[in-house]
Design a protein around this motif. Structure first.
Motif, PDB file in Angstrom:
ATOM      1  N   VAL A 667      29.041  44.099  47.964  1.00  0.00           N
ATOM      2  CA  VAL A 667      30.095  45.063  48.287  1.00  0.00           C
ATOM      3  C   VAL A 667      29.482  46.366  48.764  1.00  0.00           C
ATOM      4  CG1 VAL A 667      31.872  46.489  47.239  1.00  0.00           C
ATOM      5  CG2 VAL A 667      31.860  44.060  46.820  1.00  0.00           C
ATOM      6  N   ALA A 670      28.883  46.020  52.371  1.00  0.00           N
ATOM      7  CA  ALA A 670      30.123  46.090  53.128  1.00  0.00           C
ATOM      8  C   ALA A 670      30.657  47.519  53.158  1.00  0.00           C
ATOM      9  CB  ALA A 670      31.152  45.145  52.522  1.00  0.00           C
ATOM     10  N   THR A 671      30.596  48.230  52.016  1.00  0.00           N
ATOM     11  CA  THR A 671      31.113  49.597  51.977  1.00  0.00           C
ATOM     12  C   THR A 671      30.332  50.494  52.917  1.00  0.00           C
ATOM     13  OG1 THR A 671      31.551  49.225  49.650  1.00  0.00           O
ATOM     14  CG2 THR A 671      31.735  51.471  50.433  1.00  0.00           C
ATOM     15  N   LEU A 674      31.288  49.875  56.396  1.00  0.00           N
ATOM     16  CA  LEU A 674      32.643  50.399  56.614  1.00  0.00           C
ATOM     17  C   LEU A 674      32.605  51.897  56.863  1.00  0.00           C
ATOM     18  CD1 LEU A 674      35.692  49.429  56.106  1.00  0.00           C
ATOM     19  CD2 LEU A 674      35.415  50.600  53.955  1.00  0.00           C
ATOM     20  N   VAL A 767      46.590  41.669  46.191  1.00  0.00           N
ATOM     21  CA  VAL A 767      46.424  43.094  46.497  1.00  0.00           C
ATOM     22  C   VAL A 767      45.446  43.266  47.648  1.00  0.00           C
ATOM     23  CG1 VAL A 767      45.520  45.269  45.614  1.00  0.00           C
ATOM     24  CG2 VAL A 767      46.963  43.863  44.174  1.00  0.00           C
ATOM     25  N   LEU A 768      44.359  42.528  47.576  1.00  0.00           N
ATOM     26  CA  LEU A 768      43.344  42.630  48.618  1.00  0.00           C
ATOM     27  C   LEU A 768      43.940  42.283  49.984  1.00  0.00           C
ATOM     28  CD1 LEU A 768      40.382  43.324  48.436  1.00  0.00           C
ATOM     29  CD2 LEU A 768      39.863  40.901  48.492  1.00  0.00           C
ATOM     30  N   VAL A 771      46.178  45.061  51.159  1.00  0.00           N
ATOM     31  CA  VAL A 771      45.416  46.200  51.664  1.00  0.00           C
ATOM     32  C   VAL A 771      44.872  45.895  53.056  1.00  0.00           C
ATOM     33  CG1 VAL A 771      43.372  47.618  51.308  1.00  0.00           C
ATOM     34  CG2 VAL A 771      44.824  47.069  49.387  1.00  0.00           C
ATOM     35  N   VAL A 775      45.661  48.135  56.320  1.00  0.00           N
ATOM     36  CA  VAL A 775      44.636  48.747  57.167  1.00  0.00           C
ATOM     37  C   VAL A 775      44.870  48.357  58.622  1.00  0.00           C
ATOM     38  CG1 VAL A 775      42.193  48.604  57.746  1.00  0.00           C
ATOM     39  CG2 VAL A 775      42.893  48.948  55.386  1.00  0.00           C
ATOM     40  N   PHE A 840      34.354  35.334  44.938  1.00  0.00           N
ATOM     41  CA  PHE A 840      34.256  36.722  45.373  1.00  0.00           C
ATOM     42  C   PHE A 840      32.954  36.970  46.103  1.00  0.00           C
ATOM     43  CE2 PHE A 840      37.524  37.755  42.141  1.00  0.00           C
ATOM     44  CZ  PHE A 840      38.332  38.561  42.924  1.00  0.00           C
ATOM     45  N   ILE A 931      38.252  41.281  54.098  1.00  0.00           N
ATOM     46  CA  ILE A 931      37.143  42.187  54.429  1.00  0.00           C
ATOM     47  C   ILE A 931      36.870  42.162  55.925  1.00  0.00           C
ATOM     48  CG2 ILE A 931      34.691  42.611  54.083  1.00  0.00           C
ATOM     49  CD1 ILE A 931      35.017  41.813  51.238  1.00  0.00           C
ATOM     50  N   MET A 934      39.542  44.117  57.811  1.00  0.00           N
ATOM     51  CA  MET A 934      39.393  45.571  57.740  1.00  0.00           C
ATOM     52  C   MET A 934      38.260  46.049  58.635  1.00  0.00           C
ATOM     53  SD  MET A 934      39.807  46.473  53.767  1.00  0.00           S
ATOM     54  CE  MET A 934      40.202  45.157  52.691  1.00  0.00           C
ATOM     55  N   LEU A 935      37.095  45.386  58.489  1.00  0.00           N
ATOM     56  CA  LEU A 935      35.930  45.856  59.245  1.00  0.00           C
ATOM     57  C   LEU A 935      36.158  45.719  60.740  1.00  0.00           C
ATOM     58  CD1 LEU A 935      33.086  44.448  57.008  1.00  0.00           C
ATOM     59  CD2 LEU A 935      33.708  46.825  57.337  1.00  0.00           C
ATOM     60  N   ILE A 938      38.595  48.306  62.174  1.00  0.00           N
ATOM     61  CA  ILE A 938      38.023  49.640  62.386  1.00  0.00           C
ATOM     62  C   ILE A 938      37.031  49.612  63.548  1.00  0.00           C
ATOM     63  CG2 ILE A 938      36.646  51.463  61.331  1.00  0.00           C
ATOM     64  CD1 ILE A 938      37.866  50.742  58.685  1.00  0.00           C
TER      65      ILE A 938
ATOM     66  N   LEU B  78      34.239  42.830  37.720  1.00  0.00           N
ATOM     67  CA  LEU B  78      34.010  42.084  38.948  1.00  0.00           C
ATOM     68  C   LEU B  78      35.166  42.261  39.930  1.00  0.00           C
ATOM     69  CD1 LEU B  78      31.859  39.722  39.844  1.00  0.00           C
ATOM     70  CD2 LEU B  78      33.946  38.421  39.866  1.00  0.00           C
ATOM     71  N   ILE B  81      35.339  45.845  41.275  1.00  0.00           N
ATOM     72  CA  ILE B  81      34.412  46.173  42.373  1.00  0.00           C
ATOM     73  C   ILE B  81      35.042  45.830  43.719  1.00  0.00           C
ATOM     74  CG2 ILE B  81      32.221  45.545  43.426  1.00  0.00           C
ATOM     75  CD1 ILE B  81      31.090  45.097  40.631  1.00  0.00           C
ATOM     76  N   VAL B  82      35.621  44.629  43.782  1.00  0.00           N
ATOM     77  CA  VAL B  82      36.210  44.204  45.053  1.00  0.00           C
ATOM     78  C   VAL B  82      37.428  45.065  45.404  1.00  0.00           C
ATOM     79  CG1 VAL B  82      37.185  42.264  46.297  1.00  0.00           C
ATOM     80  CG2 VAL B  82      35.354  41.896  44.696  1.00  0.00           C
ATOM     81  N   ILE B  83      38.243  45.348  44.380  1.00  0.00           N
ATOM     82  CA  ILE B  83      39.427  46.162  44.657  1.00  0.00           C
ATOM     83  C   ILE B  83      39.018  47.577  45.066  1.00  0.00           C
ATOM     84  CG2 ILE B  83      41.456  47.209  43.599  1.00  0.00           C
ATOM     85  CD1 ILE B  83      42.022  44.381  43.996  1.00  0.00           C
ATOM     86  N   PHE B  85      36.468  48.400  46.727  1.00  0.00           N
ATOM     87  CA  PHE B  85      36.117  48.330  48.143  1.00  0.00           C
ATOM     88  C   PHE B  85      37.388  48.411  49.002  1.00  0.00           C
ATOM     89  CE2 PHE B  85      35.997  45.584  51.881  1.00  0.00           C
ATOM     90  CZ  PHE B  85      35.049  46.263  52.630  1.00  0.00           C
ATOM     91  N   ALA B  86      38.416  47.656  48.569  1.00  0.00           N
ATOM     92  CA  ALA B  86      39.664  47.654  49.347  1.00  0.00           C
ATOM     93  C   ALA B  86      40.274  49.043  49.392  1.00  0.00           C
ATOM     94  CB  ALA B  86      40.652  46.661  48.739  1.00  0.00           C
ATOM     95  N   LEU B  90      41.064  51.379  52.625  1.00  0.00           N
ATOM     96  CA  LEU B  90      42.400  51.913  52.902  1.00  0.00           C
ATOM     97  C   LEU B  90      42.330  53.423  53.078  1.00  0.00           C
ATOM     98  CD1 LEU B  90      45.368  51.234  53.105  1.00  0.00           C
ATOM     99  CD2 LEU B  90      45.577  51.633  50.679  1.00  0.00           C
ATOM    100  N   LEU B  92      39.754  55.230  53.867  1.00  0.00           N
ATOM    101  CA  LEU B  92      39.021  55.585  55.079  1.00  0.00           C
ATOM    102  C   LEU B  92      39.951  55.540  56.289  1.00  0.00           C
ATOM    103  CD1 LEU B  92      35.984  55.949  56.186  1.00  0.00           C
ATOM    104  CD2 LEU B  92      36.327  53.640  57.006  1.00  0.00           C
ATOM    105  N   VAL B  93      40.756  54.495  56.356  1.00  0.00           N
ATOM    106  CA  VAL B  93      41.659  54.364  57.498  1.00  0.00           C
ATOM    107  C   VAL B  93      42.697  55.480  57.480  1.00  0.00           C
ATOM    108  CG1 VAL B  93      43.437  52.916  58.476  1.00  0.00           C
ATOM    109  CG2 VAL B  93      41.316  51.924  57.754  1.00  0.00           C
TER     110      VAL B  93
END
Lengths: 959, 114
Positions: A667, A670-671, A674, A767-768, A771, A775, A840, A931, A934-935, A938, B78, B81-83, B85-86, B90, B92-93
């Motif tokens: 992550v 990825a962050t 991003l 949720v992911l 989101v 985005v 994940f 993911i 989103m990437l 952008i 765990l 962490i992923v959330i 990132f989401a 969001l 950032l956008v």
């Protein structure tokens, strides 16, 4: 059991038909009418089948278990009273549907009307048949909502929208009061079942909360039945199409209020407070409605106020509460429904054929539409209480009830006089309706040339008028037994014997009737000119304009107060809001934690922990450095933040959390990617922001530094306090013991995620996905700031080719890495159940792999070769997870129960397999899709804005 | 070990909160990320610290729960962490969209006038 199911069918059929009706083509007037009419006939047949079981005062109850744990079951219950009411709802419903077929113009979108009418019928049936008082409130509010749709049917008209909104707010607020009343009632009675509540009457009336319950209850009933001072919504609801008015304001909507008054009379009635409130308000409404009706020039306005007045009469009877009064109330409910429905329909015919409802313009219609005139005159006679018509009988019973019953109070002594006066006004406005509309010289300035309507449009009116006559002349034969059954359900088995007769001899009620009739004739005929040409409504009522008062209240509560509250309470801007939030949580934590014993012994630092300390020396420096640099040196801050992240990751490795370490590392990548993609769209920060170093800015920073220090110290103390407390038994122990036995995996973290707590994980991947979509949606209309449109300076400075040459070796390497990364993702995925890894981690890995391809070559080159459809990955992932979850239903297990076993494959050997793995695939797919979506979204912005930005430049050059 | 981790959490949260209160949206994003590290470590620490005791079980047989790290906080972190990132994505956008719409990267959408 057949009867119970029939009961359920009675409530469900209209809703099913409503759904069907909504799907029919927009011009299908005949199909709609057939469908709706058949639904009503089905209801009538079911009622016919059920009747024999109800004649002796019994009831049928059908219970369908629902949320039994909070006392809420789908209980439906029918007795004589609700049976009679249901006959009205279905019977008049049938006639209204037939009428509406001819009333509605071919241009009106009829599916909406019929669908709402059917839904309304269903809601009303549910209300009448509810055996659970909470269900009753639910259906009650449903009638409010559907009536809103019906009244606002012609939503292009302002008055329809206003009327609909007003009726919704008034009746739904009343419904809220009723709900609270029902909850308290249920608590007092110890059950929410209607039968239990009705039996608990003495217990309820002697309870200390009885006044509260009573007030809330009558607020509900009075708002629905348009009793003073809530009557104002009903005339405004006349903006509805006439079939709707005929249905809502004769048999259904407004009768719901008096229905609950009568229904709950055994539980709440019989006290002095009940009598004073219910009869008092009923009498007031009766007189007020009758007086105002006389002065209205609009036909439907007159009928609306007349409805208010008659509802007042029924309410007053419910308040008196003697067995005889209750019988009269039930009888008048039926009679009023019949004659008022026919009158509304007649008014609708007049409006339809002449184009106006204004009584100042209508005149002499008896010559051009003699049949309609005759029907309307008979119906008005019933409304006025003329002998040999049904209205006469129940009105006389009302007179008798006010006259005979006496408890010595002043209200009671007044009642007969008020009743006679209201009766007189009622006769007067009925007379006015007849005389002005049907007699006199032929009207000259009508918008349309009037003539008789189609036969089938008149038929419903004729049927209703025939019922008026039949009941009026042979009451005992026509309605006697039904009325007895219904009254027995309200009054109880000790119902006094009664017989409906036209002639009781010369007695006080007859004299009262005669006085009322003759007085009524005088009231209208003497000042006739004045009334006919005078102003609309009475002067008193214009002063007391309740509708305007309502608007004012609405204005205050929905606009002014919120705006005031916003001005007073809201912080100005996000920065101060965040500060308030942080301070509040600090204060909250302090408030909770200050009582704890903070006297913990400091741990010793051993030599083995030196490396860990050095690690966090680096990590802490990175974190503080990122905080320091984030304003002017964004890239540096990003790198430093990544450093802190890596140290966090190392900590996870150190402290036995390999899964977390893997995920954190991926992550992190990825962050960083991003944020790098986002950096380009931020303003340049190569100069100091004006005023950034003056005193206010410095003091602001000092204050925030203090807050941050407090937060940091607090968290350190808190973490230390927990860490130095020896652990007790943990929930984790159970998972550790059972992960392999029940989940079939040795990696407990993964087993928790995809098996034991899979439902939580399902929520998280949803949720992911949400989101990711957000985005994407936000970026579709993205407009960058003008100065960010140009390409960044490093790219402009370097020659395009030089840049590519510079990146040549890395890009080849990155392309080569693609296949190994896919293999790595697969490896992480498959070992997930037993060893660190899982959906994940695999999802993020593959996403990073794809991202590397975008970095290595330009976007167009990549997209020409790989088609990535992130939306489909997400959709597939969510569908797989949900399907795996739902699959356990087939085997009779709850949602998302997993099954695990080892499969024997040739050559490879034993391979763990469980349905949880399929679920994990869903997780993988969703994470990957979200993911990547989103990437890529952008990253694509540069492509999108670049060509558009260049166009004006070339224009300038050519110029 | 405990003291160091507690200090680390404090530093991460402190830096995160300080950035959270800053006016530039990029600062707030970095702050949220740092705060997320701190909070994740904090949740993780609720299961106490174990060295060399990852919650990977032997296949079958008796299991002594005290010999392994607590898996529940790990499972919670765990997904966190992923959330996180989401939410970073969001935000950032939102940041770049708001910068495009308002012309400034101030969190309130307008520069403070000195």
């Amino acid at each position: 059991m057949v009867e119970q199911n029939l009961l359920l069918l009675l409530v469900l059929t209209p809703f099913v038909s409503a759904a069907l009706a909504a799907t029919l083509p927009i011009r299908a007037r005949n199909a709609e009418a057939w469908l709706a009419g058949l639904t009503m006939i089905v209801a009538l047949v079911i009622l016919g089948v059920l009747y024999p079981a109800l004649t002796e005062g019994q009831s049928i109850t059908g219970t369908f278990r629902w949320v039994s744990s909070i006392g809420l079951d789908l209980t439906f219950r029918i007795d004589g009273f609700s049976w009679l009411f249901m006959v009205l709802v279905a019977g008049i419903g049938f006639l209204v549907i037939l009428y509406a077929r001819y009333y509605m113009s071919p241009d009106d979108p009829v599916p909406r009307l019929y669908s709402s009418l059917l839904a309304f019928c269903g809601a009303m049936s549910g209300l009448l048949l509810s055996g659970n008082i909470i269900m009753l409130v639910v259906f009650w509010e449903l009638t409010s909502i559907v009536s809103f749709l019906l009244i606002g049917y012609w939503f292009q008209r302002q008055d329809a929208r206003d009327g609909a909104r007003m009726s919704l707010i008034v009746t739904a607020s009343g419904g809220l009061c009723l709900m609270v009343a029902m909850i308290i009632l249920g608590q007092i009675a110890g059950s929410y079942e209607l039968d239990a509540v009705l039996k608990a009457g003495p217990q309820i009336t002697s309870h200390r909360l009885y006044p509260v319950v009573l007030i809330l209850f009558v607020l509900g009933a009075f708002t629905k039945s348009a009793q003073f001072p809530f009557h104002f919504w009903l005339p405004n609801a006349m903006a509805a199409p006439t079939p709707v008015s005929a249905y809502l304001h004769s048999a259904t909507m407004v009768k719901a209020g008096v229905f609950v008054l009568l229904r709950f009379h055994p539980a709440l009635g019989g006290t002095d407070a009940w009598f004073q409130i219910v009869t008092g308000i009923g009498m007031t409404t009766l007189l007020l409605g009758a007086v105002v009706a006389l002065f209205r020039h609009d036909l439907k306005g007159l009928l609306a106020y007349s409805t208010i007045s008659h509802l007042g009469l029924i309410t007053a009877l419910a308040g008196i509460g003697s067995p005889f009064a209750l019988i009269a109330a039930v009888f008048h409910i039926v009679n009023h429904a019949v004659f008022k429905a026919s009158l509304f329909m007649a008014a609708g015919i007049i409006d339809h054929e002449t184009g106006t409802r204004d009584m100042r313009r209508l005149s002499g219609l008896a010559r051009v539409m003699p049949v309609t005139a005759m029907l309307a005159i008979i119906a008005s006679g019933a409304m006025a209480g003329v002998p040999l018509l049904n209205g006469f009988l129940s009105k006389e019973m009302f007179f008798e009830a006010t006259y005979v019953w006496n408890n010595g109070g002043s209200l009671d002594n007044f009642a007969p006089y008020v009743a006679v006066l209201a009766g007189a006004f009622s006769a007067a406005y009925s007379l006015r309706f007849i005389v002005t509309v049907f007699f006199g010289p032929p009207a000259t300035d009508l918008p349309q040339e009037p003539h008789e309507p189609p036969l089938l449009m008149r038929l419903p009116v004729a049927i209703l008028v025939a019922i008026c006559l039949a009941v009026g002349m042979f009451p005992q034969q026509v309605l006697g037994t039904w009325l007895q059954t219904a009254s027995m359900a309200v009054v109880g088995p000790e119902l006094p014997h009664f017989s409906l007769k036209i002639w009781h001899g010369v007695n006080p009620p007859l004299i009262m009737s005669l006085i009322a009739m003759s007085l009524g004739a005088l009231i209208y005929l003497l000042p006739r000119r004045l009334i006919d040409s005078g102003e609309d409504g009475t002067r008193l009522m214009r002063r007391l304009d309740f509708a305007r008062g309502f608007d004012w209240l609405l204005q205050v509560f929905t606009i002014r107060l919120p705006r005031f509250a916003l001005r007073v309470l809201s912080a100005n801007g996000l920065q101060s809001q965040l500060r308030a939030m942080v301070l509040l949580s600090l204060a909250g934590a302090w408030f909770v934690l200050r009582r704890l014993d903070w006297n913990v012994p400091m741990p010793e630092l051993g030599a083995s922990e030196l490396v860990f300390a050095l690690l966090w020396l680096v990590g802490g420096t990175c974190a503080v450095g990122a905080a320091w640099q984030a304003k002017y040196h964004r890239f540096a801050a990003l790198v430093l933040m990544g450093g802190a992240g890596l140290v966090t990751c190392a900590t996870f490795v150190w402290l036995s959390a390999p899964d977390l370490a893997v995920t954190q590392l991926l992550v992190e990548i990825a962050t960083t990617a991003l944020l790098l993609l986002g950096l380009r769209w931020l303003p340049k920060r190569d100069q100091e922001i004006p005023g950034d170093n003056n005193l206010t800015a410095r003091s602001r920073r000092a204050r925030d530094l203090l807050i941050a220090l407090a937060c940091g110290t607090g968290m350190t103390a808190l973490a230390l306090a927990v860490l130095l407390t020896p652990p007790g038994t943990s929930l984790g122990d159970w998972f550790l013991r059972n992960a392999y036995v029940e989940g079939g995996g040795t990696n407990v973290v993964n087993v928790i995620l995809v098996d034991f707590r899979a439902f939580d994980t399902f929520g998280e991947i949803t949720v992911l996905a949400v989101v990711g979509l957000t985005v994407y949606a936000l970026l579709r209309r993205f407009r960058p700031a003008p100065e960010s449109v140009e390409r960044p300076r490093p790219q402009l400075d370097a020659e395009e080719q030089a840049l590519e040459a510079y990146l040549f070796v890395p890009s080849v390497l990155m392309q080569w890495m693609f296949a190994p990364i896919i293999a790595l993702a697969a490896y992480l995925f498959f070992r997930g159940h037993d060893l660190p890894g899982g959906g994940f981690a695999a999802g993020v890995t593959l996403a990073v792999g794809l991202l590397l391809q975008y970095v290595a070559a330009n976007v167009r080159w990549v997209e020409a070769r790989i088609t990535v459809l992130p939306m489909r990955w997400m959709a597939a992932g969510l569908t797989t997870s949900a399907a795996v979850g739902a699959g356990s239903w087939i085997f009779g297990y709850p949602f998302l129960s997993a099954h695990a076993q080892y499969l024997e494959f040739p050559v490879i050997g034993k391979v763990p397999f469980s349905t949880a793995m399929l679920f994990d695939f869903g997780v993988f797919s969703t994470v990957l899709g979200a993911i990547v979506l989103m990437l890529i979204a952008i990253a694509h912005q540069s492509l999108r804005v670049a060509p558009r930005a260049r166009a004006p430049e070339t224009d300038e050059e050519t110029r | 070990m405990e003291l160091i981790l507690a200090l680390a959490i404090g530093i991460l949260v402190g830096s995160g909160v300080w950035l959270l209160l800053r006016p530039r949206s990029y600062q707030v994003i970095i702050g949220l990320c740092l705060l997320a590290y701190g909070v994740n470590l904090f949740i993780f620490a609720m299961g106490r610290l174990y060295v060399g005791a990852a919650p990977i079980m032997p296949k079958g047989g008796f299991v002594d729960p005290t010999a392994y790290a607590d898996p529940v906080p790990q499972a919670l972190v765990l997904t966190a962490i992923v959330i996180s990132f989401a939410t970073t994505a969001l935000f950032l956008v939102l940041m770049i969209a708001s910068r495009g719409a308002t012309g400034t990267d101030h969190v309130d959408g307008r520069e403070r006038h000195p």
